[in-house]
Scaffold this active site. Structure first.
Site, mmCIF file in Angstrom:
data_model
loop_
_atom_site.group_PDB
_atom_site.id
_atom_site.type_symbol
_atom_site.label_atom_id
_atom_site.label_comp_id
_atom_site.label_asym_id
_atom_site.label_seq_id
_atom_site.Cartn_x
_atom_site.Cartn_y
_atom_site.Cartn_z
ATOM 1 C CB CYS A 26 1.762 -10.429 21.940
ATOM 2 S SG CYS A 26 2.521 -10.083 23.535
ATOM 3 C CG HIS B 45 -4.670 -9.701 21.064
ATOM 4 N ND1 HIS B 45 -3.765 -10.735 20.983
ATOM 5 C CD2 HIS B 45 -4.042 -8.715 21.760
ATOM 6 C CE1 HIS B 45 -2.644 -10.385 21.607
ATOM 7 N NE2 HIS B 45 -2.788 -9.171 22.090
ATOM 8 C CG HIS C 70 -1.126 -12.192 26.371
ATOM 9 N ND1 HIS C 70 -0.959 -12.922 25.219
ATOM 10 C CD2 HIS C 70 -0.871 -10.901 26.046
ATOM 11 C CE1 HIS C 70 -0.617 -12.100 24.243
ATOM 12 N NE2 HIS C 70 -0.560 -10.878 24.704
#
Lengths: 206, 393
Positions: free
Chosen positions: B153, B286, B321
């Site tokens: 990620c 994040h 996400h």
């Protein structure tokens, strides 16, 4: 600009040596690729005497194929009822570089390149630039790939990069130490539309 | 003295739409793009997603691609974002640029449609990460250096970091970097296996948060040596003033309790930028909305900033996400906030959690004059990174 030296190169660690770097009790938790990658890295650390490099970088053309293919096969059989948390956790390309960091408790710079046949050169280039600029002084640069039986039979689906089972680790340092193997002079990466990417690693044998 | 790395172009596609203007509009209105799945052929309709509202054919049409090759969704999203970035920087006619892209699933959407059968003969392979990068690059023909970062990620953010090395070391004047990632069954079912998908819209830093929503998208930034940008009279949109990458070295998918990796990444970014922590006006966290991430990232933020925490929010409540693309998509959001003078806010935030920071929330988008903003991007394996983007002054 700092000069960059290669102080250890390790590949093809024989199975008999694994136990020396990785106690069997710990090894049980890891897959084949992970074990091979880890002992190759640990041996490079031992030979170079650098147990805590400033950076850990890995190059991998295809990543963790065994785990990825297992998930695809299960999805084929079970459809979306599939649940394979461990395989998924260890299916990302950065699994290996992270594992080396977790195993050696290394909080330094950590990254992974997955750019077909020149993945290792991309990782080497990153470390080389940072070392020349003085951002880091040491770096472990690895190359790890695995080829599954499934891929061998289906190169057309997964691509024609045809990686092999491979683990290699180089330790780089701005300090030549007593027995440097090479001085790394430059890494060049060349992309041309319609052709496979090429990399040139310029080094001087010392 | 290191050369300054400035930004002269950016392009983005996310669940908020195509292009910068669409993102600004939604971010300022507090309008999330997360909703019911539409294009991914999944049975798991219980999980909301941050899907880009474009079908495969619509993207081919937008890009005027008429050949009979297979294109992965990751590639098509990447091309749409890259086109905007290159056009803004007025670089579409160049052939000497470097391109660094981050991705993890690459062409998995194509692979899983065919598996276990091989691709029809005559088609180029699209599965691996590098094939997607080169596919995106060669649609334009602007690049003589390509590379792919794959740190799960945090891939796109680590691509931005590599780009900074290329410019600072003097090897390259202009590097286009970022990432692209599409939804796939592989990814959705993988995250489902980890039991970290929320069946409601994700709620970063909320006491009731129950996991993330998966998203997709792409974003690229044109990074350029300041002198080169000035010499060709490019519009300078901001400065990449600091970068930090560190490893949590704790677990493949869980973060350490005190957020060691994130803490180190943020501290390195501050050191690299050479600015005091008190000068950070906003942090784009994040903030995935998993119980573990938001708690540990909050711990790290508190360690870095102490009592004087800057404004923090997670824009994953807008896009889901977007995994490997999140680092560059959120970097674009930060630059848009700097340019337009606003703080991305979490409209739906309700329940403060003592173990978390309290994000920017409310019913109206707060206006703010921003000078330095921090953007965090963490990944599996504890591959944690942070960058600082600054107004060009």
């Amino acid at each position: 600009m700092n000069r960059v030296f290669v102080t250890a190169v390790v590949k093809n660690v024989p199975l008999e040596e694994y136990g020396r770097y990785l106690p069997p009790m710990k090894a049980r938790r890891f897959g084949k690729l992970q074990k091979r990658a880890l002992v190759t890295a640990l041996k490079a650390m031992e030979i170079s005497g650098i147990a805590q490099p400033d950076a850990i970088l890995n190059g991998t053309a295809m990543g963790c194929m065994e785990n990825s293919v297992q998930i695809l096969e299960s999805m084929l059989k079970e459809g979306e009822a599939v649940s394979m948390p461990t395989c998924f956790m260890q299916s990302t390309h950065n699994t290996v570089a992270s594992l080396i960091a977790i195993y050696t408790q290394n909080h330094g710079y950590n990254t992974t390149y997955a750019h077909r046949g020149i993945s290792f050169a991309c990782a080497l280039h990153d470390a080389f630039m940072q070392m020349r600029m003085g951002r880091i002084r040491t770096a472990l640069v690895c190359e790890n790939d695995e080829i599954t039986r499934y891929q061998e039979n289906n190169l057309q689906l997964f691509g024609k990069i045809a990686p092999e089972d491979k683990s290699e680790a180089w330790m780089l340092s701005v300090d030549p130490g007593e027995h440097p193997l090479y001085e790394l002079l430059d890494v060049r990466i060349i992309h041309q539309k319609g052709a496979e990417d090429r990399a040139v690693i310029l080094k001087n044998l010392l | 003295m290191r050369p300054r790395v400035v930004i002269t172009g950016m392009g983005v596609v996310s669940a908020l739409g195509v292009g910068q203007a669409a993102q600004v509009k939604s971010l300022m209105q507090g309008a999330s793009g997360i909703g019911e799945v539409r294009y991914l052929p999944t049975q798991h309709r219980e999980f909301p997603v941050g899907e880009v509202s474009l079908s495969h054919d619509e993207m081919l049409e937008m890009l005027q691609i008429h050949d009979d090759q297979r294109y992965s969704r990751t590639s098509l999203l990447g091309m749409i974002a890259l086109r905007e970035a290159l056009a803004q920087a007025r670089l579409l006619d160049r052939e000497d640029l470097a391109f660094i892209s981050g991705t993890t699933v690459g062409g998995m959407d194509v692979t899983e449609q065919h598996f276990p059968e091989p691709l029809p003969s005559g088609m180029r392979d699209v599965h691996d990460c590098g094939a997607n990068t080169n596919g995106i690059a060669d649609y334009f023909g602007c690049f003589d250096y390509t590379s792919t970062v794959s740190t799960a990620c945090s891939s796109a953010m680590n691509a931005l970091i590599t780009a900074k090395w290329l410019i600072e070391s003097g090897e390259r004047d202009i590097v286009v970097a970022g990432g692209s990632e599409a939804l796939s069954l592989f990814h959705l079912n993988g995250f489902k296996s980890l039991m970290i998908l929320d069946q409601e819209r994700c709620r970063p830093f909320d006491k009731m948060r129950a996991g993330l929503n998966l998203g997709e998208g792409a974003a690229y930034l044109v990074l350029e040596r300041e002198e080169t940008a000035l010499a060709r009279q490019a519009d300078i949109l901001g400065v990449l003033s600091g970068v930090g990458n560190a490893c949590d070295a704790y677990h493949q998918t869980a973060s350490s309790e005190n957020g060691e990796g994130g803490y180190r990444a943020m501290m390195k970014a501050l050191e690299d930028a050479g600015i005091d922590r008190s000068r950070i006006d906003y942090v784009n966290a994040h903030g995935t909305a998993t119980p573990n991430n938001d708690m540990t990232e909050s711990a790290a933020l508190r360690r870095v900033f102490g009592e004087k925490l800057p404004s923090v929010s997670s824009t994953k409540s807008y896009t889901g996400h977007t995994t490997s693309a999140s680092g560059s998509i959120e970097a674009v959001f930060c630059l848009l906030a700097l340019q337009n003078g606003f703080l991305p806010f979490q409209w739906e935030f309700q329940n403060p959690d003592a173990s978390c920071i309290i994000p920017v929330s409310g019913f109206q988008c707060p206006r703010a004059e921003l000078h330095h903003v921090m953007c965090n991007s963490f990944g599996f394996g504890g591959n944690d990174s942070s960058i600082i983007l600054s107004r060009y002054e």
